[in-house]
Design a protein around this motif. Structure first.
Motif, PDB file in Angstrom:
ATOM      1  N   PRO A 149       0.804  -1.228   0.000  1.00 14.42           N
ATOM      2  CA  PRO A 149       0.000   0.000   0.000  1.00 14.42           C
ATOM      3  C   PRO A 149       0.837   1.279   0.000  1.00 14.42           C
ATOM      4  O   PRO A 149       2.069   1.219   0.055  1.00 14.42           O
ATOM      5  CB  PRO A 149      -0.787  -0.115   1.303  1.00 14.42           C
ATOM      6  CG  PRO A 149       0.044  -0.952   2.186  1.00 14.42           C
ATOM      7  CD  PRO A 149       0.788  -1.900   1.309  1.00 14.42           C
ATOM      8  N   LYS A 183       5.165   3.233  15.206  1.00 15.33           N
ATOM      9  CA  LYS A 183       4.166   2.162  15.126  1.00 15.33           C
ATOM     10  C   LYS A 183       3.962   1.655  13.704  1.00 15.33           C
ATOM     11  O   LYS A 183       3.151   0.763  13.489  1.00 15.33           O
ATOM     12  CB  LYS A 183       2.831   2.677  15.670  1.00 15.33           C
ATOM     13  CG  LYS A 183       2.869   2.932  17.159  1.00 15.33           C
ATOM     14  CD  LYS A 183       1.539   3.527  17.610  1.00 15.33           C
ATOM     15  CE  LYS A 183       1.659   4.120  18.997  1.00 15.33           C
ATOM     16  NZ  LYS A 183       0.711   5.193  19.219  1.00 15.33           N
ATOM     17  N   THR A 184       4.644   2.263  12.737  1.00 13.46           N
ATOM     18  CA  THR A 184       4.407   1.887  11.346  1.00 13.46           C
ATOM     19  C   THR A 184       4.597   0.392  11.125  1.00 13.46           C
ATOM     20  O   THR A 184       3.791  -0.241  10.449  1.00 13.46           O
ATOM     21  CB  THR A 184       5.333   2.682  10.423  1.00 13.46           C
ATOM     22  OG1 THR A 184       5.026   4.056  10.568  1.00 13.46           O
ATOM     23  CG2 THR A 184       5.127   2.291   8.981  1.00 13.46           C
ATOM     24  N   LYS A 233       1.727  -1.760  12.507  1.00 16.70           N
ATOM     25  CA  LYS A 233       0.500  -1.423  11.758  1.00 16.70           C
ATOM     26  C   LYS A 233       0.550  -2.017  10.360  1.00 16.70           C
ATOM     27  O   LYS A 233      -0.407  -2.599   9.878  1.00 16.70           O
ATOM     28  CB  LYS A 233       0.339   0.093  11.664  1.00 16.70           C
ATOM     29  CG  LYS A 233      -0.427   0.680  12.815  1.00 16.70           C
ATOM     30  CD  LYS A 233      -0.782   2.123  12.529  1.00 16.70           C
ATOM     31  CE  LYS A 233      -1.253   2.820  13.787  1.00 16.70           C
ATOM     32  NZ  LYS A 233      -1.218   4.266  13.674  1.00 16.70           N
ATOM     33  N   LEU A 234       1.702  -1.842   9.709  1.00 16.47           N
ATOM     34  CA  LEU A 234       1.842  -2.349   8.347  1.00 16.47           C
ATOM     35  C   LEU A 234       1.690  -3.869   8.343  1.00 16.47           C
ATOM     36  O   LEU A 234       1.028  -4.429   7.471  1.00 16.47           O
ATOM     37  CB  LEU A 234       3.206  -1.936   7.778  1.00 16.47           C
ATOM     38  CG  LEU A 234       3.532  -2.472   6.400  1.00 16.47           C
ATOM     39  CD1 LEU A 234       2.577  -1.920   5.355  1.00 16.47           C
ATOM     40  CD2 LEU A 234       4.963  -2.138   6.009  1.00 16.47           C
ATOM     41  N   VAL A 252      -1.916  -4.624   8.519  1.00 18.14           N
ATOM     42  CA  VAL A 252      -2.593  -4.302   7.261  1.00 18.14           C
ATOM     43  C   VAL A 252      -2.338  -5.400   6.234  1.00 18.14           C
ATOM     44  O   VAL A 252      -3.266  -5.898   5.580  1.00 18.14           O
ATOM     45  CB  VAL A 252      -2.117  -2.935   6.727  1.00 18.14           C
ATOM     46  CG1 VAL A 252      -2.498  -2.747   5.278  1.00 18.14           C
ATOM     47  CG2 VAL A 252      -2.693  -1.808   7.566  1.00 18.14           C
ATOM     48  N   ILE A 274       2.218   4.727   1.621  1.00 19.60           N
ATOM     49  CA  ILE A 274       2.495   5.274   2.956  1.00 19.60           C
ATOM     50  C   ILE A 274       2.971   6.716   2.801  1.00 19.60           C
ATOM     51  O   ILE A 274       3.830   7.009   1.971  1.00 19.60           O
ATOM     52  CB  ILE A 274       3.524   4.406   3.694  1.00 19.60           C
ATOM     53  CG1 ILE A 274       2.852   3.090   4.108  1.00 19.60           C
ATOM     54  CG2 ILE A 274       4.064   5.133   4.928  1.00 19.60           C
ATOM     55  CD1 ILE A 274       3.668   2.193   4.980  1.00 19.60           C
TER      56      ILE A 274
END
Lengths: 495, 522
Positions: free
Chosen positions: B287, B295-296, B299-300, B303, B289
């Motif tokens: 995706p 926190k990426t 989170k990634l 996702v 960004i």
């Protein structure tokens, strides 16, 4: 006997007080103490960055000092670095806010440092202007009656406008203080003119038009307000008889409208795209019962319904919002009228959205960011409750229905229309002008709400309807002070 | 005690596994003088990185002036590439030059400033020619190159092999120079381009220099820019067309992790299923960004997991992950998004400004197979020489995905069909070739092999799923106890105000009558 003595002493005391301190001075002294403690006594209070500060920072030659996090919504940042060399950043938007920021930076350089900017200097600039506005406001609401009730009016002004939810903005890089100042100055100057407070009119006229133009140009969302203020400007015609003076008012009204158009035209493409995108994804699609149908009805590929609820800069999305495909097939496929048409076709969705706005109508304290500096030892994102009773009360008890706002404003229009009718008959410009303000305020309150929905969906809603709260506060104060002075339906009489 | 033993065993296991892996992956140092963004040279760096990754090399990229003495030996590099993008600036480091001179591994120099020891190792002599336009000929094809201000060419070559020839345009001056030069472990390219014949020649040289088993392979036709909001009608038309033409293909498709209960998502899934049924394979594209925080990573990861779960639930089984190259140069992105699969497709980087790293490592990941994405239009060089799309025997020395964007207009679809019909080379067919992929999501293992899909080693049949028209239900907003009161209070106030309004209007008329009566003569 004792009671009698006490009473006469109280009377004496009051008459001494009334001789030395007018209601307006009283309001200013109180407000100065209340606001001054909040803003300037360490640990200071303010609003932390919600991510929008960079727009103001870089174009004004400020930067985050080393060791400060870039996105710092937990704590207020007190000091910024001042750029010393050529500033390559262009203004990200057209705004009157830099006038105030530059003034603050100038003062900072003169008295404090050429390299480090303390946000309190900006707070100070707003603070001084604000005290002036409160003086004029109280004066306008109480003039010419010299009654003891007017000290209550002054207290009410302090209660409403010294509320921390408004004054916290001063120690931040948000543009709201300019809106607040502009509105208070415009309203006060207008009412003072109507009530003939000062012999010379032109300084008040100038104050009115300058503050209106500053208010309109400070933020893109204020562009439509030019129409509301044009109503007030034209009402000034009731005041002047000379032909060349009337010409001046016509020209100034044109200038007000022109500033609205300019502000609208100068919205950068980025902002248009962001607002356009979110109008769709956080507006039309959000509350639609059938988002796919809503799109295909308007000639847009229904697959875009998948973006429902997303924001422009949302991470982890399947394609960039700035990509050519998104631009061509979504963002450029609709505009303001498309959205308006959609809402007119689906009044139930529109009313859901409007009630969503009405819910935020009286929320002035920014909840997303902290109010303290990191050194205060408060937890991240902590909110102050110091002198926020009024905003808390309004947030809790003011009805959260759009229909209520409509009824509320129309009732006021009716109330003031009656006196305007008399004003016309008896050539009392004050009553006509007061009515014109109520009409303008109605268009501001209702217009801002509709524009917020059609212009940006539910994104950042509470901040977009900032004008609603302060306009309805002014309406309340006007009504209250008129009732207190028994002049709702009577022309003003000096007592 | 038992825990301790297990822990010890785990650590020992890791110790045993890690060096074993490290030993098999050769490392290459790509040292450039400058990214020279003004001349878009950062795209050349990107292209070389991808080429090397597709040759299964671990690429370490640095700027020459960041080089530390002894790095080449310390990190056990098998090769070093010097890339000069901004010759005017003469960025250099004498440590680097000295270490490179003593380095015994593979050496490649791209661009001007070939120093004496490099010339000696290549056994060539060079000179700089100015203001020339050359023809490049290689493998019986030719291409007119863009006008060049100054270029360092090999004038005399004693040993080694030339790949391609540069000829000047001026008829009176029939001078010829070799393009790429190979001599044992040493290689030289006077310049690097990302497209056309010169790219093919350069990739041939690089793969021969570094690759032990540089073999030719057919390119994989890949549709890019396939997203959940694409025009699915055209996606279906294109996949149908390719199926009818008997052309196997891949798509690089993004997915979405929100609103997956909408019919629109089902329609997208159905379009991807059709692709699977039409001998197409799917790479899940990573995706977008815009900004990163601490926190990426987690989170990634979530996702990607959510997207893959949703896809596989609809029997859309990606064979690998496709991504822009800089994600492969980033520790967080690689660990959280790319490590799901051993097959990746590396797309060209976006503009320098649009690159958002989470934790830039400058060390490329290595995969079982990494496809180099080459836009088809960069081979349509008919205007400047041989139209490469017309050649049936084009050499692709690394796993290459020739990419075409999914059109968004009817005209675009027609032109895509024409373009594909014109192409004369053979396309790679994953169903018949040795193409075996694994995708591990949670406790489920998905596998693609010889055109069939397996879930936990059980073959599955991809059905043509019917789009379910699910009833959309609006989630009920959470209501707090006090909300009821405030709602009630709002209603009461509205009613109250209406009553007041009515009374006011009545009073208004009564008052008016009274007022008028005062003046009326009785």
């Amino acid at each position: 006997m004792v009671i009698q003595q006490f009473k006469s002493k109280l009377k004496l005391g009051y008459s001494w007080f009334a001789r030395h301190i007018s209601p307006a001075q009283f309001a200013v002294i109180l407000a100065a103490l209340i606001i001054g403690w909040l803003l300037f006594v360490p640990p200071i209070h303010g609003y932390a960055d919600n991510g929008d500060f960079y727009r103001v920072m870089y174009s004004n030659g400020l930067y985050h000092r080393l060791g400060q996090a870039y996105n710092h919504n937990a704590y207020v940042v007190q000091t910024y670095g001042i750029m010393r060399y050529f500033n390559e950043h262009q203004a990200t938007l057209f705004s009157s806010q830099p006038l105030f920021v530059q003034l603050a930076i100038g003062l900072n350089k003169l008295f404090y440092s050429r390299t480090i900017f303390d946000i309190r200097f900006l707070g100070l600039v707003y603070y001084l202007f604000y005290l002036g506005a409160l003086y004029l406001l109280t004066e306008a609401l109480t003039f010419p009656a010299k009654r003891s009730q007017n000290y209550l009016v002054a207290l009410a002004v302090v209660f409403v406008f010294a509320d921390s939810s408004l004054t916290l903005y001063f120690n931040s890089l948000f543009a709201e203080p300019v809106m607040l100042l502009g509105m208070l100055y415009a309203f006060s100057a207008f009412l003072l003119l109507a009530r003939g407070r000062y012999r010379r009119r032109w300084p008040l006229m100038l104050t009115f038009f300058v503050s209106v133009i500053l208010l309109i140009t400070v933020k893109q969302q204020n562009a439509p307000l030019a129409l509301s203020f044009a109503i007030m400007s034209l009402a000034l015609l009731a005041l002047v008889q000379k032909r060349h003076n009337r010409l001046f008012i016509y020209l100034a009204t044109l200038l007000v409208l022109g500033s609205g158009v300019a502000t609208y035209m100068l919205i950068t493409k980025d902002f248009n795209d962001i607002n356009g995108y979110q109008t769709m994804t956080r507006g039309v699609l959000l509350k639609s019962k059938n988002p796919e149908k809503a799109l295909s009805e308007g000639g847009i590929d229904r697959q875009f319904a998948l973006l429902k609820g997303t924001t422009y800069y949302q991470n982890y999305m399947p394609l960039s919002t700035r990509s050519a495909y998104m631009q061509k097939n979504l963002i450029q496929r609709y505009n303001f009228t498309w959205v308006l048409k959609h809402y007119l076709r689906h009044p139930d969705e529109f009313s859901t959205m409007l009630n969503l706005v009405a819910k935020d109508g009286q929320l002035t304290q920014v909840k997303a960011v902290g109010d303290y500096v990191a050194a205060s030892g408060q937890p991240k994102g902590a909110q102050t409750h110091y002198f926020t009773l009024y905003s808390t009360m309004m947030g809790a008890f003011f009805p959260r229905k759009f229909a209520f706002y409509v009824l509320y404003t129309f009732t006021l229009i009716l109330v003031y229309a009656f006196s305007a009718y008399q004003g016309f008959k008896e050539h009392q410009p004050e009553m006509i002008m007061r009515f014109s303000f109520v009409v303008a305020a109605t268009t501001i309150i209702l217009g801002v709400m509709v524009v917020a929905i059609v212009g940006d969906g539910d994104a950042d809603l509470a901040k977009h309807v900032f004008m609603v709260a302060i306009t309805s506060d002014l309406l309340l104060l006007l009504l209250g002070s008129d009732i207190a002075n028994h002049r709702l339906w009577q022309p003003i009489v000096s007592s | 005690m038992r825990r301790f033993l297990i822990g010890l065993l785990l650590i020992l296991g890791l110790l045993w596994v890690v060096p074993a892996q490290a030993a098999v992956t050769p490392k290459v140092l790509l040292a450039y003088d400058s990214q020279n963004i003004n001349e878009q040279a950062e795209r050349k760096v990107d292209s070389v990185q991808r080429l090397l990754t597709s040759l299964n090399l671990e690429v370490h990229t640095i700027a020459i002036d960041q080089y530390h003495k002894g790095d080449l030996a310390r990190y056990d590099f098998q090769g070093v590439i010097t890339m000069i993008n901004w010759p005017q600036m003469k960025f250099s480091s004498h440590h680097f030059v000295k270490d490179r001179q003593q380095f015994a591994g593979v050496k490649l120099h791209i661009g001007p400033q070939l120093v004496a020891d490099e010339q000696q190792a290549l056994d060539v002599q060079v000179k700089t020619v100015h203001h020339q336009q050359f023809y490049l000929t290689a493998n019986r094809h030719q291409q007119l190159l863009p006008f060049s201000d100054s270029i360092q060419v090999v004038t005399q070559k004693n040993q080694g092999r030339a790949i391609g020839t540069l000829k000047t345009q001026i008829p009176t001056q029939q001078s010829q120079y070799p393009y790429g030069v190979l001599n044992g472990h040493n290689g030289f390219l006077p310049f690097y381009q990302r497209k056309g014949l010169s790219f093919l020649a350069a990739s041939q040289l690089i793969s021969e220099l570094f690759g032990e088993q540089a073999g030719q392979q057919a390119p994989l036709l890949t549709l890019t820019h396939v997203t959940p909001v694409s025009k699915l009608k055209y996606l279906n038309q294109v996949s149908q067309f390719l199926y009818q033409q008997g052309i196997p293909f891949a798509v690089s498709a993004t997915s979405i992790q929100v609103n997956t209960d909408m019919p629109a998502f089902n329609r997208y899934m159905r379009a991807l299923q059709k692709i699977e049924n039409r001998n197409g394979i799917i790479f899940l594209q990573t995706p977008e960004i815009y900004d990163t925080t601490k926190k990426t990573g987690p989170k990634l990861g979530k996702v990607m997991y959510r997207q893959l779960t949703d896809l596989t639930r609809h029997q859309v089984i990606p064979v690998g992950i496709s991504t822009v190259n800089y994600w492969n140069q980033d520790d967080v992105y690689r660990a959280r998004a790319l490590d799901f699969s051993d097959y990746v497709l590396l797309l060209a980087n976006p503009k320098a400004k649009a690159k958002v790293y989470a934790r830039q490592s400058n060390t490329g990941g290595v995969y079982h197979r990494a496809y180099y994405a080459l836009p088809a239009r960069s081979l349509a060089t008919v205007k400047s020489g041989t139209d490469l799309t017309q050649q049936s025997e084009l050499q692709f020395n690394v796993p290459t995905a020739v990419t075409i964007s999914l059109p968004s207009t009817k005209k675009g679809v027609a032109s895509l069909k024409r373009q594909i019909k014109r192409t004369r080379w053979n396309w790679y067919n994953p169903a018949t070739a040795n193409f075996k992929t694994n995708l591990q999501i949670g406790n489920q293992a998905f596998r693609y092999q010889s055109g069939s899909y397996f879930v936990n080693n059980q073959q599955i049949v991809i059905p043509a799923m019917q789009v379910e028209q699910k009833k959309q239900s609006q989630p009920k907003p959470y209501k707090a106890a006090m909300n009821g009161f405030f709602d009630f209070q709002s209603q009461v106030l509205i009613v109250f105000i209406i009553i007041v309004l009515v009374i006011l209007v009545v009073f208004f008329f009564i008052g008016r009558r009274v007022y008028r009566n005062m003046f009326r003569r009785k």
